[in-house]
Design a protein around this motif. Structure first.
Motif, PDB file in Angstrom:
ATOM      1  N   MET A   1      39.620  45.892  51.455  1.00 59.15           N
ATOM      2  CA  MET A   1      39.095  46.022  50.286  1.00 59.15           C
ATOM      3  C   MET A   1      37.603  46.875  50.621  1.00 59.15           C
ATOM      4  O   MET A   1      36.780  46.113  51.181  1.00 59.15           O
ATOM      5  CB  MET A   1      39.158  44.828  49.588  1.00 59.15           C
ATOM      6  N   ASN A   3      34.251  48.024  48.782  1.00 56.10           N
ATOM      7  CA  ASN A   3      33.339  47.642  47.875  1.00 56.10           C
ATOM      8  C   ASN A   3      32.924  49.151  47.110  1.00 56.10           C
ATOM      9  O   ASN A   3      32.353  49.641  47.971  1.00 56.10           O
ATOM     10  CB  ASN A   3      32.281  46.815  48.303  1.00 56.10           C
ATOM     11  N   THR A   9      30.292  47.132  39.190  1.00 58.03           N
ATOM     12  CA  THR A   9      31.529  46.492  39.748  1.00 58.03           C
ATOM     13  C   THR A   9      31.489  45.332  38.508  1.00 58.03           C
ATOM     14  O   THR A   9      32.345  44.610  38.325  1.00 58.03           O
ATOM     15  CB  THR A   9      31.423  45.677  40.992  1.00 58.03           C
ATOM     16  N   ARG A 133      39.227  44.265  43.287  1.00 52.01           N
ATOM     17  CA  ARG A 133      39.834  45.200  44.370  1.00 52.01           C
ATOM     18  C   ARG A 133      40.307  46.466  44.081  1.00 52.01           C
ATOM     19  O   ARG A 133      40.691  46.845  42.679  1.00 52.01           O
ATOM     20  CB  ARG A 133      40.816  44.577  45.084  1.00 52.01           C
ATOM     21  N   GLU A 134      40.584  47.371  44.576  1.00 50.07           N
ATOM     22  CA  GLU A 134      41.052  48.802  44.813  1.00 50.07           C
ATOM     23  C   GLU A 134      42.625  48.704  44.146  1.00 50.07           C
ATOM     24  O   GLU A 134      42.627  49.772  43.102  1.00 50.07           O
ATOM     25  CB  GLU A 134      41.028  49.577  45.994  1.00 50.07           C
TER      26      GLU A 134
END
Length: 139
Positions: A1, A3, A9, A133-134
């Motif tokens: 993952m 950042n 975020t 997360r992506e």
């Protein structure tokens, strides 16, 4: 993952003060324009939560939901039906977004009259989103 560097975020509405009577057609969503739309700054899987302070002065009810780019996000709906009084409803859910998606709060009334949504120091209406997360990966 990974950042997201340089990207927000966490996004949320600030402390809001408003009182809006719901006068639209029965069971037809209207955007709560007093709650600013949230812009998603990083693509991926986000946790979204919201709470909406609602009031009823007669028998009836209210449904709230979150929309993405003007379209309902299924599973984001919350309902409150009662004779009279105020209460807070909301949801918490996960959803995939792309950069630039706009998240908005919508509401509709059903039955009765005297239905409203509000926010003040006695109870706030707000929308929050947190990047997780992506991509979504089932376990």
């Amino acid at each position: 993952m990974t950042n997201p560097q340089g990207a927000q975020t966490w996004v949320q509405t600030g402390p809001l003060t408003f009182n809006r009577s719901l006068t639209g057609a029965d069971r037809v969503y209207e955007q709560v324009s007093e709650v600013p739309g949230l812009t998603i700054h990083h693509p991926g899987f986000w946790e979204v939560s919201y709470h909406a302070r609602t009031g009823l002065t007669a028998a009836g009810g209210v449904t709230t939901a979150v929309f993405k780019n003007g379209n309902l996000i299924d599973g984001s709906e919350a309902i409150r039906a009662s004779a009279e009084g105020q209460g807070t409803i909301g949801q918490r859910f996960m959803h995939t977004f792309v950069r630039g998606d706009i998240v908005t709060l919508h509401v509709y009334r059903f039955g009765g009259g005297g239905i409203y949504i509000l926010s003040n120091t006695d109870g706030r209406t707000a929308v929050m989103a947190h990047w997780v997360r992506e991509t979504w990966q089932s376990q």
